[in-house]
Design a protein around this motif. Structure first.
Motif, PDB file in Angstrom:
ATOM      1  N   PHE A  63       1.238  -1.320   0.186  1.00  0.00           N
ATOM      2  CA  PHE A  63      -0.616   0.453  -0.034  1.00  0.00           C
ATOM      3  C   PHE A  63       0.964   1.064   0.244  1.00  0.00           C
ATOM      4  CE2 PHE A  63       0.485  -1.133   4.597  1.00  0.00           C
ATOM      5  CZ  PHE A  63       1.149   0.058   5.373  1.00  0.00           C
ATOM      6  N   VAL A  64       0.135   2.561  -0.714  1.00  0.00           N
ATOM      7  CA  VAL A  64       0.355   4.118  -0.232  1.00  0.00           C
ATOM      8  C   VAL A  64       0.223   4.506   0.277  1.00  0.00           C
ATOM      9  CG1 VAL A  64       1.006   5.466  -1.241  1.00  0.00           C
ATOM     10  CG2 VAL A  64       1.964   3.839  -2.029  1.00  0.00           C
ATOM     11  N   SER A  65       0.105   5.368   1.187  1.00  0.00           N
ATOM     12  CA  SER A  65      -0.879   6.137   2.752  1.00  0.00           C
ATOM     13  C   SER A  65      -0.502   7.603   1.998  1.00  0.00           C
ATOM     14  CB  SER A  65      -1.004   5.459   4.392  1.00  0.00           C
ATOM     15  OG  SER A  65       0.670   5.566   4.926  1.00  0.00           O
ATOM     16  N   LEU A  66      -1.421   8.403   2.649  1.00  0.00           N
ATOM     17  CA  LEU A  66      -0.656   9.519   2.269  1.00  0.00           C
ATOM     18  C   LEU A  66      -1.710  10.681   2.907  1.00  0.00           C
ATOM     19  CD1 LEU A  66      -2.506  10.663  -0.116  1.00  0.00           C
ATOM     20  CD2 LEU A  66      -0.649   9.204  -1.896  1.00  0.00           C
ATOM     21  N   HIS A  67      -1.433  12.072   3.340  1.00  0.00           N
ATOM     22  CA  HIS A  67      -2.410  12.627   3.511  1.00  0.00           C
ATOM     23  C   HIS A  67      -2.510  13.913   2.497  1.00  0.00           C
ATOM     24  CE1 HIS A  67      -2.047  12.195   7.940  1.00  0.00           C
ATOM     25  NE2 HIS A  67      -2.487  10.895   7.313  1.00  0.00           N
ATOM     26  N   HIS A  68      -4.004  14.099   2.321  1.00  0.00           N
ATOM     27  CA  HIS A  68      -4.071  15.207   0.720  1.00  0.00           C
ATOM     28  C   HIS A  68      -4.564  15.738   1.262  1.00  0.00           C
ATOM     29  CE1 HIS A  68      -6.289  15.854  -3.609  1.00  0.00           C
ATOM     30  NE2 HIS A  68      -5.365  16.446  -3.082  1.00  0.00           N
ATOM     31  N   VAL A  69      -4.190  17.159   1.027  1.00  0.00           N
ATOM     32  CA  VAL A  69      -4.991  18.565   1.503  1.00  0.00           C
ATOM     33  C   VAL A  69      -4.827  19.294   0.207  1.00  0.00           C
ATOM     34  CG1 VAL A  69      -5.157  21.089   2.684  1.00  0.00           C
ATOM     35  CG2 VAL A  69      -4.610  18.059   3.949  1.00  0.00           C
ATOM     36  N   LEU A  70      -6.005  20.519  -0.027  1.00  0.00           N
ATOM     37  CA  LEU A  70      -5.906  20.927  -0.932  1.00  0.00           C
ATOM     38  C   LEU A  70      -4.964  20.478  -2.683  1.00  0.00           C
ATOM     39  CD1 LEU A  70      -5.833  24.622   0.432  1.00  0.00           C
ATOM     40  CD2 LEU A  70      -8.162  22.893  -0.277  1.00  0.00           C
ATOM     41  N   ASP A  71      -3.577  21.109  -2.973  1.00  0.00           N
ATOM     42  CA  ASP A  71      -2.971  20.798  -3.824  1.00  0.00           C
ATOM     43  C   ASP A  71      -1.279  20.916  -3.249  1.00  0.00           C
ATOM     44  OD1 ASP A  71      -1.484  23.092  -2.820  1.00  0.00           O
ATOM     45  OD2 ASP A  71      -1.297  24.186  -5.436  1.00  0.00           O
ATOM     46  N   GLU A  72      -1.736  19.255  -2.144  1.00  0.00           N
ATOM     47  CA  GLU A  72       0.238  19.045  -1.630  1.00  0.00           C
ATOM     48  C   GLU A  72      -0.882  17.525  -1.380  1.00  0.00           C
ATOM     49  OE1 GLU A  72       1.626  22.951  -0.087  1.00  0.00           O
ATOM     50  OE2 GLU A  72       1.636  21.491   1.009  1.00  0.00           O
ATOM     51  N   ALA A  73       0.150  16.475  -1.273  1.00  0.00           N
ATOM     52  CA  ALA A  73      -0.164  15.448  -0.600  1.00  0.00           C
ATOM     53  C   ALA A  73       1.655  15.290   0.431  1.00  0.00           C
ATOM     54  CB  ALA A  73      -0.451  14.983  -2.458  1.00  0.00           C
ATOM     55  N   THR A  74       1.506  14.938   1.167  1.00  0.00           N
ATOM     56  CA  THR A  74       2.223  13.572   1.983  1.00  0.00           C
ATOM     57  C   THR A  74       2.163  12.228   2.221  1.00  0.00           C
ATOM     58  OG1 THR A  74       2.720  16.026   2.914  1.00  0.00           O
ATOM     59  CG2 THR A  74       3.290  13.797   3.834  1.00  0.00           C
ATOM     60  N   VAL A  75       3.452  11.842   1.474  1.00  0.00           N
ATOM     61  CA  VAL A  75       3.429  10.526   2.111  1.00  0.00           C
ATOM     62  C   VAL A  75       3.824   9.964   2.712  1.00  0.00           C
ATOM     63  CG1 VAL A  75       3.868   7.676   0.449  1.00  0.00           C
ATOM     64  CG2 VAL A  75       3.339  10.113  -1.250  1.00  0.00           C
ATOM     65  N   ASN A  76       3.141   9.409   3.735  1.00  0.00           N
ATOM     66  CA  ASN A  76       3.109   8.794   4.956  1.00  0.00           C
ATOM     67  C   ASN A  76       3.844   7.277   4.727  1.00  0.00           C
ATOM     68  OD1 ASN A  76       2.087  10.933   5.933  1.00  0.00           O
ATOM     69  ND2 ASN A  76       0.643  10.263   6.251  1.00  0.00           N
ATOM     70  N   GLY A  77       3.821   6.558   3.815  1.00  0.00           N
ATOM     71  CA  GLY A  77       4.587   5.413   3.825  1.00  0.00           C
ATOM     72  C   GLY A  77       3.481   4.056   2.176  1.00  0.00           C
ATOM     73  N   VAL A  78       4.988   3.671   2.107  1.00  0.00           N
ATOM     74  CA  VAL A  78       5.244   3.451   0.891  1.00  0.00           C
ATOM     75  C   VAL A  78       5.008   1.567   1.879  1.00  0.00           C
ATOM     76  CG1 VAL A  78       5.719   2.052  -1.240  1.00  0.00           C
ATOM     77  CG2 VAL A  78       5.572   5.049  -0.811  1.00  0.00           C
ATOM     78  N   PHE A  79       4.156   0.698   1.336  1.00  0.00           N
ATOM     79  CA  PHE A  79       4.854  -0.415   1.928  1.00  0.00           C
ATOM     80  C   PHE A  79       4.202  -1.729   0.771  1.00  0.00           C
ATOM     81  CE2 PHE A  79       3.426  -4.153   4.404  1.00  0.00           C
ATOM     82  CZ  PHE A  79       4.269  -4.760   5.218  1.00  0.00           C
ATOM     83  N   VAL A  80       5.917  -3.377   1.112  1.00  0.00           N
ATOM     84  CA  VAL A  80       5.260  -4.132   0.028  1.00  0.00           C
ATOM     85  C   VAL A  80       5.665  -5.471   1.448  1.00  0.00           C
ATOM     86  CG1 VAL A  80       6.015  -5.151  -2.067  1.00  0.00           C
ATOM     87  CG2 VAL A  80       5.120  -2.968  -2.439  1.00  0.00           C
ATOM     88  N   LEU A  81       5.266  -5.849   1.303  1.00  0.00           N
ATOM     89  CA  LEU A  81       4.773  -7.622   1.602  1.00  0.00           C
ATOM     90  C   LEU A  81       6.550  -7.651   1.340  1.00  0.00           C
ATOM     91  CD1 LEU A  81       2.121  -9.341   1.499  1.00  0.00           C
ATOM     92  CD2 LEU A  81       2.852  -8.321   3.631  1.00  0.00           C
ATOM     93  N   PRO A  82       7.183  -7.836   2.611  1.00  0.00           N
ATOM     94  CA  PRO A  82       8.736  -8.906   2.458  1.00  0.00           C
ATOM     95  C   PRO A  82       8.725  -9.838   1.104  1.00  0.00           C
ATOM     96  CG  PRO A  82       8.433  -8.520   4.425  1.00  0.00           C
ATOM     97  CD  PRO A  82       7.210  -7.873   3.943  1.00  0.00           C
ATOM     98  N   GLU A  83       8.149 -11.214   1.090  1.00  0.00           N
ATOM     99  CA  GLU A  83       7.675 -11.899   0.231  1.00  0.00           C
ATOM    100  C   GLU A  83       7.659 -11.141  -0.949  1.00  0.00           C
ATOM    101  OE1 GLU A  83       4.297 -12.058   2.684  1.00  0.00           O
ATOM    102  OE2 GLU A  83       6.169 -11.897   2.532  1.00  0.00           O
ATOM    103  N   TRP A  84       7.409  -9.916  -1.322  1.00  0.00           N
ATOM    104  CA  TRP A  84       6.403  -9.672  -2.437  1.00  0.00           C
ATOM    105  C   TRP A  84       7.258  -8.138  -2.852  1.00  0.00           C
ATOM    106  CZ3 TRP A  84       3.578 -11.789  -5.733  1.00  0.00           C
ATOM    107  CH2 TRP A  84       2.324 -12.741  -5.270  1.00  0.00           C
TER     108      TRP A  84
END
Length: 157
Positions: A63-84
């Motif tokens: 998954f990618v988690s982020l916060h989006h407000v107006l014209d900005e976004a902040t990526v909180n995390g990019v995660f892929v299971l270790p086996e993938w």
């Protein structure tokens, strides 16, 4: 693995199923050291968005988690299971998310990464992120610097 069985599904935190919440929370804990309370707070945040990489209907691969407000976004995390990992999934997932944000007129995307996380920094640089500033000794357990990165997706209006 049948590639056609993979899909990316966007969610607001409150829209995630219980099963996906549990899987995302486990990813947060494993990769970022988040507590259950921190995950629950993020799921409830009205600005939180999740792009979930699924195989089948609810097998979370990343998954990618982020916060989006107006014209900005902040990526909180990019995660892929270790086996993938090491299959290009994080890069494809991040590229998809950036395309979606650009289509929604997001101009700036920010993120913060541990300086010692060479693989993540390489992923972000390959996606066009540039280093803005380093916060010395920002992280603890272990102590590490935080690298703040930005990608411009478009022009300000």
């Amino acid at each position: 693995m049948d590639v056609l069985d993979l899909k990316v599904v966007p969610f607001r935190g409150a829209e995630l199923t219980v099963a996906l919440c549990e899987q995302v929370a486990a990813g947060y804990a494993a990769a970022f050291g988040w507590s259950a309370e921190m995950s629950a707070a993020d799921f409830a945040n009205e600005h939180a968005e999740f792009y979930v990489l699924l195989r089948g209907s609810e097998e979370l691969l990343g998954f990618v988690s982020l916060h989006h407000v107006l014209d900005e976004a902040t990526v909180n995390g990019v995660f892929v299971l270790p086996e993938w990992r090491q299959q290009g999934l994080a890069g494809h997932l991040l590229a998809f998310v950036l395309e979606q944000l650009a289509a929604r007129d997001v101009v700036h995307v920010f993120l913060e990464v541990r300086a010692l996380n060479v693989a993540a920094r390489a992923l972000y640089a390959s996606a066009g992120f540039e280093e803005l500033v380093v916060r010395k000794a920002y992280y603890h357990n272990p102590v590490d610097d935080a690298v703040i990165m930005q990608k411009r997706l478009g022009e300000e209006v």
